[in-house]
Design a protein around this motif. Structure first.
Motif, PDB file in Angstrom:
ATOM      1  N   TRP A  60       0.818  -1.213   0.000  1.00  0.00           N
ATOM      2  CA  TRP A  60       0.000   0.000   0.000  1.00  0.00           C
ATOM      3  C   TRP A  60       0.850   1.262   0.000  1.00  0.00           C
ATOM      4  N   LYS A  90      -6.971  -4.160   7.052  1.00  0.00           N
ATOM      5  CA  LYS A  90      -6.633  -3.079   7.981  1.00  0.00           C
ATOM      6  C   LYS A  90      -5.589  -2.137   7.398  1.00  0.00           C
ATOM      7  N   GLU A  91      -4.512  -2.709   6.830  1.00  0.00           N
ATOM      8  CA  GLU A  91      -3.459  -1.860   6.272  1.00  0.00           C
ATOM      9  C   GLU A  91      -4.000  -1.012   5.126  1.00  0.00           C
ATOM     10  N   GLY A  93      -7.155  -0.252   4.566  1.00  0.00           N
ATOM     11  CA  GLY A  93      -8.143   0.703   5.073  1.00  0.00           C
ATOM     12  C   GLY A  93      -7.471   1.931   5.663  1.00  0.00           C
ATOM     13  N   ASP A  94      -6.393   1.703   6.420  1.00  0.00           N
ATOM     14  CA  ASP A  94      -5.658   2.838   6.995  1.00  0.00           C
ATOM     15  C   ASP A  94      -5.055   3.695   5.891  1.00  0.00           C
ATOM     16  N   ALA A  95      -4.541   3.038   4.852  1.00  0.00           N
ATOM     17  CA  ALA A  95      -3.930   3.780   3.748  1.00  0.00           C
ATOM     18  C   ALA A  95      -4.969   4.613   3.004  1.00  0.00           C
ATOM     19  N   LYS A  97      -7.798   5.740   4.190  1.00  0.00           N
ATOM     20  CA  LYS A  97      -8.218   6.825   5.074  1.00  0.00           C
ATOM     21  C   LYS A  97      -7.200   7.960   5.042  1.00  0.00           C
ATOM     22  N   GLN A  98      -5.927   7.596   5.081  1.00  0.00           N
ATOM     23  CA  GLN A  98      -4.865   8.610   5.033  1.00  0.00           C
ATOM     24  C   GLN A  98      -4.858   9.310   3.678  1.00  0.00           C
ATOM     25  N   THR A 126     -17.363   1.631   7.531  1.00  0.00           N
ATOM     26  CA  THR A 126     -15.955   1.664   7.909  1.00  0.00           C
ATOM     27  C   THR A 126     -15.412   3.087   7.855  1.00  0.00           C
ATOM     28  N   ALA A 127     -14.356   3.317   8.637  1.00  0.00           N
ATOM     29  CA  ALA A 127     -13.759   4.656   8.687  1.00  0.00           C
ATOM     30  C   ALA A 127     -13.145   5.042   7.345  1.00  0.00           C
ATOM     31  N   TRP A 128     -12.541   4.050   6.655  1.00  0.00           N
ATOM     32  CA  TRP A 128     -11.882   4.396   5.389  1.00  0.00           C
ATOM     33  C   TRP A 128     -12.878   4.777   4.309  1.00  0.00           C
TER      34      TRP A 128
END
Length: 340
Positions: A60, A90-91, A93-95, A97-98, A126-128
């Protein structure tokens, strides 16, 4: 910003965003929306395109390398990120979102286009995905429901300077139901066969093939909506396509059981909304259809339908005489208005 596919071209004509998200259950519309965005980007000087496809072991960090650096030749580019399974993990999704948090409102040197399949209700929470919706332009490309299909066909005909009467539009819809790609191809064929202007029903009958794709999901909605004619047509099509009878019965019986459980919850004083949530009825169209079915059907009729489904199960297992498909039709008609 959320957009429907038919409003996308207008938005792109006003300004280009830096982040686009295209998702939906209809591959043709998803593909067309992506093509529209890429074409608009090329017209604005985004000549380079970099394709990234997420999967097992996907890095990612490559997304940030692509979106954060200019081309060696100084050209503007489109980063075409595809998430085929719609589950970045998770990885990922975090990417994402960022990525959404750092994307500018308007396109500068890089446009990021993220393509997803149909997004389910859990993913929407989800947050992303919420971050992508907040910062980007989100285009949801779902197939039009059956009752809107003639209008969709009319819009496509108008784009190729043709039109047809309602009867002719309904004929096309019946013969391409559930298969938008085939519908698109049939309409293109009409443009090749006939000049601009009005098409007659006879012309359309001569040209349009029966390319409908029948599905148990369509049958589920027809049953809930009480559309007897469509139930009959879908069951005939499913039988003709060799669909397994147990799958058809499971679909019908599952909806009947859902109605029975919701009615039981109502009888115990629970709100309909809570009962639907417990039965995992989240989609707006299905919620509306279930609501109408509850208003239409008495508990006694639903219990009788459950007993009918049990009898069909015995027929499938060879424990009772009868024709499975005929009985499935009778079960469907039992739950439709004015059915016996």
């Amino acid at each position: 910003m959320k957009l429907s596919p038919d409003r996308l071209a207008s938005q792109l004509g006003q300004s280009l965003g830096a982040l686009y998200v295209v998702h939906g259950d209809e591959p043709l519309l998803v593909s067309e929306a992506g093509d529209t965005i890429r074409q608009a980007a090329r017209q604005q000087g985004f000549d380079e395109r970099e394709i990234l496809v997420s999967g097992q072991g996907f890095d990612w960090g490559a997304v940030f390398e692509s979106t954060g650096t200019m081309s060696l030749f100084g050209t503007r580019k489109v980063v075409d990120l595809r998430v085929p399974n719609g589950k970045p993990g998770k990885e990922g999704g975090d990417a994402l979102k960022q990525l959404a948090g750092t994307a500018p409102a308007q396109a500068d040197d890089v446009i990021t286009l993220i393509t997803l399949p149909e997004v389910d209700w859990a993913t929407r929470k989800t947050a992303w995905f919420a971050a992508l919706e907040k910062q980007g332009v989100v285009v949801e490309c779902n197939a039009p429901p059956r009752e809107h299909l003639p209008r969709w066909i009319a819009m496509r005909l108008a784009a190729q300077q043709q039109d047809a009467a309602e009867e002719a539009l309904a004929f096309i819809a019946d013969h391409v139901e559930g298969n938008l790609l085939a519908a698109h191809q049939e309409l293109q064929k009409l443009a090749l066969l006939y000049p601009p202007g009005s098409l007659t029903l006879d012309q359309i009958r001569d040209a349009v093939l029966d390319v409908a794709r029948y599905s148990v999901e369509h049958l589920r909605m027809a049953l809930l909506e009480g559309n007897a004619a469509r139930c009959a047509r879908l069951l005939e099509g499913l039988e003709g396509e060799g669909t397994a009878a147990p799958l058809v019965l499971w679909t019908l019986a599952n909806e009947v059981r859902t109605l029975a459980r919701i009615q039981s919850a109502q009888h115990q004083g629970q709100p309909v909304s809570a009962a639907m949530k417990a039965e995992r009825v989240f989609d707006d169209r299905r919620r509306n259809a279930v609501q109408k079915a509850l208003q239409r059907l008495q508990p006694g009729a639903v219990r009788a339908a459950l007993a009918h489904a049990a009898r069909i199960d015995r027929i499938i297992k060879g424990l009772a005489p009868g024709d499975v498909w005929d009985e499935c039709l009778r079960l469907s008609l039992r739950l439709c208005p004015k059915a016996g």
